[in-house]
Write an enzyme that holds these catalytic residues in place. Structure first.
Site, PDB file in Angstrom:
ATOM      1  N   THR A   1      -1.919   6.306  20.678  1.00  0.00           N
ATOM      2  CA  THR A   1      -2.258   7.109  19.511  1.00  0.00           C
ATOM      3  C   THR A   1      -1.917   8.544  19.869  1.00  0.00           C
ATOM      4  OG1 THR A   1      -4.030   5.670  18.721  1.00  0.00           O
ATOM      5  CG2 THR A   1      -4.190   7.997  18.140  1.00  0.00           C
TER       6      THR A   1
ATOM      7  N   HIS B   1      -6.680  -3.800   1.680  1.00  0.00           N
ATOM      8  CA  HIS B   1      -6.428  -2.677   2.588  1.00  0.00           C
ATOM      9  C   HIS B   1      -6.363  -1.362   1.803  1.00  0.00           C
ATOM     10  CE1 HIS B   1      -3.994  -0.664   5.934  1.00  0.00           C
ATOM     11  NE2 HIS B   1      -3.589   0.027   4.887  1.00  0.00           N
TER      12      HIS B   1
ATOM     13  N   ASP C   1      12.278  -0.209  17.533  1.00  0.00           N
ATOM     14  CA  ASP C   1      11.539  -0.045  18.795  1.00  0.00           C
ATOM     15  C   ASP C   1      10.556  -1.203  18.888  1.00  0.00           C
ATOM     16  OD1 ASP C   1       9.545   0.768  17.025  1.00  0.00           O
ATOM     17  OD2 ASP C   1      10.045   2.872  17.307  1.00  0.00           O
TER      18      ASP C   1
ATOM     19  N   ARG D   1      -0.970  10.184   4.010  1.00  0.00           N
ATOM     20  CA  ARG D   1      -0.388   9.125   4.837  1.00  0.00           C
ATOM     21  C   ARG D   1       1.094   8.989   4.569  1.00  0.00           C
ATOM     22  NH1 ARG D   1      -3.780   3.789   3.649  1.00  0.00           N
ATOM     23  NH2 ARG D   1      -2.613   3.084   5.464  1.00  0.00           N
TER      24      ARG D   1
END
Lengths: 265, 265, 265, 265, 265
Positions: B248, B187, B209, B200
């Site tokens: 998103t 990744h 959540d 990032r």
């Protein structure tokens, strides 16, 4: 601001406004925005609030002039297309397709639109963002297929537009490029018979919203469009599709003036 | 409270207010909150109610001054960032990213914000809570990869921000640490080419959540960001992702003053 | 009814009201309701309507006194706990946890609450019903594990509360008791390191709503709670979980008086 | 516009209006629209806004006259059927089924309807678009089955109508035509016993919305209709159905005049 | 209409109204409707609009008298039962269960109810339609099981009612009748221990809405009901269930007069 103007004058002004041509320079940018890679395409669909139909016609006309003003102000930098969804889609009444070289220009337009008198009646229904890119699989296609894809579509109006968002499965992306290219060739073969009557445009949207692609179609023959989709559902690549539509946006292509005429009534 | 002040004075006051610098001490805390592990990050997205655009400009300016006051009151303890989502996301208009050492401090700020005159126009759209932690897999990465990850990102503004919530499958968590580390190395390799142009930040949110991670991105090149996500969809680890986005959140990074300027119009 | 009372008097009355102690008999019932099996636990979460923040402070205080009155009227028969969700959960603003020996007593309280002046500002967001039962798998656990489970949690306030609804898969229920017990032992082992800092309470709810379990957590260390959930996601039993959260309710434990103070502002 | 007319006159006018016959030419087109392939069928379901039941009867009658006017204006070009869903479906109160040779004619009608005084009380609930096509699998069926399918349904009113949207799986479309034809033969065999008491009509909608088919039923015997669906759930083809209903729309077939009578009360 | 009547008179009238007995003939029909096959059962759940709690008590009483009037008008033809969901279900406040020999009679009642003054405060939450049928699998059960199923349930009030909608998987329906019967025998064995304390009634609804079955339960012992559901989750047949609940409706059985008393407060 419109309060002192008599009703007939308002209608008259609206008529004059509607007749104003778009600037030539805007038209030039538009061609590039609609054909080149690296352009951002945003589909912003709105529904009217409950007060809109309760406003009297004169107020509605005043608001629609504001719409016209805002759209024309941005036409030079952006390519803005309008679609009437009302009656055919249950998600929204009005769709804007906006092409821009930077997404923040699109945002500026939409923020201005929503802040306007007209915008105060709009509720955001769906916003999809995508990006045009050079064809990924076409370079490896046979020459005949490439030629067929270059053939112009039939001339004449294409009054219907359909937007179908697509998300591929994780499995699709894990396949190597060759396998995907092979399946996309089969996909393209299935689509070719409808090339002349159904115009297509593809937007890539991974990361820009909850999708991988936005597919956009224009046609005068909805039956052909339906047959095209049916053909595409039958090829192998379709089995790697996790989301197809949801929502499907279907409506009619309209000039800004047509939209104003329809909504003024 | 604003009723006795003339319109021009209100605008003038707003201008003065906008020019007030943040306190130096606040800035110091902010650096630590944004870089250290063990910090809670909350993404709170709101949409405006129908009355907001119908308020006159002077009322809106008065309300925005209240927003400024509430944010600045908490800036010393919390790191508060603002984002304009309107026009690019259909879920919300305004996003706050709040970093705090205790989630109840974040709650206090948001409760005060919502109880304020400005807050009375906000409808809660999405709230995501996460936690910064020390890198889990990086210590086992090759030295070159570690060095690459430490390289600074390109200088200059990064006007776009994107928030993508992620939930992994039960299968992912059942894999042993080595297998997950191996996939995270793949990744990271896929992500490295975009390291310089796409910043990032990762938040862990299992239990806080309905997610496992909140991934946050900043960039000036949305096309690079799109390519990054596409690369990440192609690695094996992506097949263990059950939810990616939904929603998103995409928007533009804005200073408090910019938000006020835009919303005042 | 409050109209003839001056503003300062209203505040003063509120202060007096807030200082009234709960009756001793109520406290006794509360201990039994919170510790015994065969007790019904209802989690009722509400959000405020748009008018709430638009009411002036005096009206809000009058309404909050009504809330206090209704809660205290039922405190003798029910155990009622309050939680502030606003700012941390996007589903609701205020959560009531009610323990009762009969669910219709809980209903009576909530119907009265909603019919009250205060209740007229509440919109029902989520209602979850569960039942406390004797431990199912613990009797078969090793003695050391049983002893560890009996160890008291760390003293001191636990300001955070989290509610996670769970639905198991049909496959889980089809396993025989031994296999499930084995997996629950692994689950419990994974949870034990967090036993002292994270208090847990389990409610069974198959048939009483669309769930199998409601898991309730209290902690002062949210990071420990997060680590606990992460550990639980890694054990085999988690793979038989079909729904985890959706919604996850997260907030702060508040006394009735604290809730009134916060909402009065 | 109705303000100067006395209440009794309004009722009287309504009665006269209701008695006006549809034009003969409209009836002719209607037969073709309802029987030929290549016709677009749109199912547009609306719910009333909260103000509708709060309007006084006279206003409602005035609005219903507008409904009658709009429907009759389009009856010559379109085939418009009305259904009362209220009380039986939770999605909507009123359903229009519109047949047209061009979908933009349907859009024109619905846009006009929604812009009308009556329409200002409607909220769009569901819109489904489909297309009638020549039977796909029937030509290959045995002669006896073809004959059975041609048998007329029992005469008399069929007061109930049900609309069930269907989406097939990707696997279904990937099967070759022979395999699908075989399964559709089994499907048809299972349906034949109900051919006389349950009328069916099929619309193809791939691409026109998020479906593959819209199935429409009319019956006087709901129990037979239920048995028909149960039979269809048992055949192999049903296992390739990804969505069945969601929503299922169920209601009663009503003439325009009946709808007006019911809604005027 | 109530305006000229003094408050005390209104209350008094309400009291008189509440005391009116149902007609004897209605009671007779009711028994048949509640016990015979071929009867349609509709579950219509409503929530109150925001204005309801804001109405003064006198207006609410006037509206509740209208409710009483409408229900009693239809009691002769329909069997109408009422349930208070508020406080226990987050989907709705009030549930009507209506049994009728024709679904259009049910529709007539619900349309009238919604058109009434009382109905103007109702928002439709959920409508489920089903049909009673002769037992499908019982005839093949062992004699002892048949006898056990015929045993009367314990006398006395059963104050709680629960409605759980069920959809079976396509795989279930594809099984042959013998296999399904075998699993239903196991299902029935698991349910028998709760036969005396939990009353059950089954409605078949394939095609009538997005379900296959509506299961209805009445009990005074919710803990027994919970144990029953838990037992049913453990049998093989449960693995063929695709939807169970969503929503689960839980509330208390109430006479019309009780509902009026509760809602009048």
């Amino acid at each position: 601001m419109m309060k002192a103007i008599a009703y007939s004058t308002a209608l008259c002004m609206a008529a004059v406004w509607l007749a104003m041509p778009a600037t030539a320079s805007g038209a030039a940018d538009r061609d590039k925005l609609l054909s080149e890679p690296g352009v951002y395409g945003t589909f912003a669909a709105f529904s009217f609030d409950e007060d809109w139909t309760k406003e009297d016609q004169r107020t509605r006309i005043a608001h629609l002039m504001v719409l016209k003003g805002v759209v024309e102000q941005y036409q030079e930098k952006l390519a803005i297309d309008l679609y009437l969804l009302r009656g055919l889609s249950d998600h929204a009444d009005l769709l804007f397709r906006i092409h821009a070289t930077e997404l923040r220009d699109t945002q500026k337009f939409l923020v201005d639109l929503q802040a306007s008198l007209f915008g105060s009646h709009l509720k955001t229904a769906v916003i999809l963002n995508g990006l045009t890119k050079k064809a990924n699989y076409v370079p490896g296609f046979p020459e005949q297929m490439k030629a067929d894809l270059k053939a112009a579509s039939e001339p004449g109006d294409k009054p219907y537009a359909i937007v179908i968002p697509i998300r591929k499965s994780a499995e699709w992306w894990s396949l190597d490029q060759d396998k995907r290219a092979e399946m996309m060739k089969e996909h393209t073969e299935a689509a070719l018979p409808y090339h002349k009557t159904v115009k297509r445009k593809l937007y890539h949207s991974s990361g820009l919203d909850d999708l991988d692609f936005i597919t956009y179609f224009e046609t005068s023959k909805l039956e052909d469009f339906h047959s095209l989709i049916l053909s595409l559902e039958k090829v192998k690549e379709f089995q790697y599709t996790r989301r197809f539509g949801h929502p499907t946006l279907i409506g009619t292509v309209r000039s800004l003036d047509e939209v104003i005429e329809i909504l003024a009534q």
